[in-house]
Design a protein around this motif. Structure first.
Motif, short mmCIF file in Angstrom:
data_model
loop_
_atom_site.label_atom_id
_atom_site.label_comp_id
_atom_site.label_asym_id
_atom_site.label_seq_id
_atom_site.Cartn_x
_atom_site.Cartn_y
_atom_site.Cartn_z
N LYS A 297 0.88 -1.20 -0.07
CA LYS A 297 0.00 -0.07 -0.14
C LYS A 297 0.80 1.29 -0.07
O LYS A 297 0.62 2.35 -0.75
CB LYS A 297 -1.03 -0.08 1.02
N VAL A 298 1.97 1.35 0.77
CA VAL A 298 2.67 2.34 1.07
C VAL A 298 3.84 2.45 -0.36
O VAL A 298 3.77 3.56 -0.91
CB VAL A 298 3.58 2.30 2.32
N ASN A 299 4.18 1.60 -0.97
CA ASN A 299 5.04 1.45 -2.11
C ASN A 299 4.01 1.97 -3.34
O ASN A 299 4.60 2.86 -4.13
CB ASN A 299 5.37 0.20 -2.50
N ALA A 300 2.96 1.54 -3.48
CA ALA A 300 1.69 2.07 -4.33
C ALA A 300 1.57 3.59 -4.14
O ALA A 300 1.67 4.36 -5.41
CB ALA A 300 0.71 1.32 -4.71
N PHE A 301 1.47 3.77 -3.06
CA PHE A 301 1.21 5.46 -2.69
C PHE A 301 2.23 6.31 -3.35
O PHE A 301 2.28 7.23 -4.02
CB PHE A 301 1.05 5.73 -1.22
N TRP A 302 3.64 5.97 -3.11
CA TRP A 302 4.84 6.53 -3.24
C TRP A 302 4.91 6.43 -5.00
O TRP A 302 5.05 7.50 -5.57
CB TRP A 302 5.94 5.76 -2.66
N ALA A 303 4.78 5.33 -5.55
CA ALA A 303 4.69 5.35 -6.89
C ALA A 303 3.68 6.17 -7.69
O ALA A 303 4.13 6.94 -8.55
CB ALA A 303 4.71 3.83 -7.66
N ASN A 304 2.63 6.41 -7.12
CA ASN A 304 1.44 7.24 -7.73
C ASN A 304 1.86 8.63 -7.52
O ASN A 304 1.66 9.47 -8.60
CB ASN A 304 0.13 6.97 -7.13
N ALA A 305 2.41 8.92 -6.43
CA ALA A 305 2.84 10.24 -6.10
C ALA A 305 3.94 10.72 -6.89
O ALA A 305 4.19 11.80 -7.80
CB ALA A 305 3.09 10.68 -4.67
N VAL A 306 5.08 9.83 -7.25
CA VAL A 306 6.14 10.23 -7.96
C VAL A 306 5.67 10.31 -9.37
O VAL A 306 6.50 11.05 -10.19
CB VAL A 306 7.39 9.18 -7.78
N ARG A 307 4.88 9.60 -10.04
CA ARG A 307 4.54 9.55 -10.99
C ARG A 307 4.01 10.86 -11.80
O ARG A 307 4.35 11.12 -12.98
CB ARG A 307 3.36 8.23 -11.48
N GLU A 308 3.45 11.47 -10.82
CA GLU A 308 3.34 13.06 -11.07
C GLU A 308 4.31 14.02 -11.30
O GLU A 308 3.95 14.86 -11.80
CB GLU A 308 2.23 13.52 -9.96
N LEU A 309 5.49 13.64 -10.99
CA LEU A 309 6.57 14.65 -10.99
C LEU A 309 7.28 14.46 -12.40
O LEU A 309 7.19 13.45 -13.15
CB LEU A 309 7.71 14.08 -9.92
N ASP A 310 7.96 15.50 -12.78
CA ASP A 310 8.89 15.58 -14.05
C ASP A 310 10.13 15.01 -13.76
O ASP A 310 11.10 15.76 -13.31
CB ASP A 310 8.76 17.11 -14.75
N VAL A 311 10.28 13.72 -13.58
CA VAL A 311 11.68 13.28 -12.82
C VAL A 311 12.65 12.77 -14.16
O VAL A 311 11.88 11.81 -14.97
CB VAL A 311 11.17 11.97 -12.04
N GLU A 312 13.75 13.25 -14.25
CA GLU A 312 14.84 12.69 -15.30
C GLU A 312 15.71 11.70 -14.36
O GLU A 312 16.29 10.81 -15.32
CB GLU A 312 15.30 13.67 -15.84
N MET A 313 15.78 11.74 -13.21
CA MET A 313 16.85 11.02 -12.71
C MET A 313 16.14 10.64 -10.95
O MET A 313 15.91 11.59 -10.26
CB MET A 313 18.17 11.56 -12.37
N ILE A 314 16.64 9.48 -10.62
CA ILE A 314 16.15 9.14 -9.20
C ILE A 314 17.51 8.67 -8.71
O ILE A 314 18.41 7.78 -9.03
CB ILE A 314 15.16 7.93 -9.05
N VAL A 315 17.89 9.41 -7.67
CA VAL A 315 19.16 9.08 -7.05
C VAL A 315 18.88 8.58 -5.43
O VAL A 315 18.61 9.67 -4.69
CB VAL A 315 20.05 10.39 -7.02
#
Length: 183
Positions: free
Chosen positions: A156-174
């Motif tokens: 549940k927490v992992n899915a919440f995180w993935a959905n929130a991050v999906r909304e960002l314009d991310v080119e790199m995850i560090v």
């Protein structure tokens, strides 16, 4: 363990007096143990979860000695559970809630200019050269699996995180440990 090599690397690019923030994404010792050094050797403000702010004086004798004794709260930003926006010159750094990944009161930080998400322990791996980005995601998953299954076990927490991050314009995850994810 990383304070000295990090400060030596920083000194190649800037003066320690220019450091504005020391960010504690969560309370683990590998994140926060060097806090007394940062407080004594910089004028930086500490950014930490509101949940963990009351523990910092117990962990860091620098808070209770000398010039910091009466004024340490002036050098602390307590991030509420819902997150915060930190001004950096004319831009901002976003403190994004990532609670229970792997710690309650955990935050990740997003820079909209570089489009980098500093993900703390999410995506962490202790295998391979951290200076070389992940080139085969499927192969890299095996190096992260045990840690993530043990410390980030809530789907549940992992899915919440993935959905929130999906909304960002991310080119790199560090992540804090290991290789960056680019693209």
């Amino acid at each position: 363990l990383t304070y000295t090599p990090l400060t030596l690397a920083l000194l190649k690019h800037t003066d320690m007096r220019h450091i504005r923030y020391v960010i504690g994404s969560h309370q683990d010792p590998d994140i926060i143990a060097s806090l007394p050094r940062w407080l004594l050797h910089t004028e930086a403000t500490v950014v930490i979860s509101k949940l963990w702010e009351r523990f910092l004086p117990h962990l860091n004798s620098a808070f209770t000695t000398g010039r910091l004794q009466s004024g340490y709260m002036k050098r602390m930003i307590s991030v509420p559970d819902e997150g915060a926006i930190l001004q950096l010159g004319t831009s901002y750094l976003f403190a994004l809630p990532a609670h229970f990944l792997h710690s309650e009161g955990n935050f990740q930080f997003y820079d909209p200019i570089s489009k980098i998400l500093f993900s703390g322990d999410m995506g962490a791996s202790m295998v391979g050269d951290p200076h070389v980005p992940v080139d085969d995601f499927d192969e890299h998953v095996a190096t992260m699996k045990a840690f993530h299954q043990r410390y980030m076990s809530s789907s549940k927490v992992n899915a919440f995180w993935a959905n929130a991050v999906r909304e960002l314009d991310v080119e790199m995850i560090v992540p804090q440990h290991g290789k960056a994810f680019v693209g």
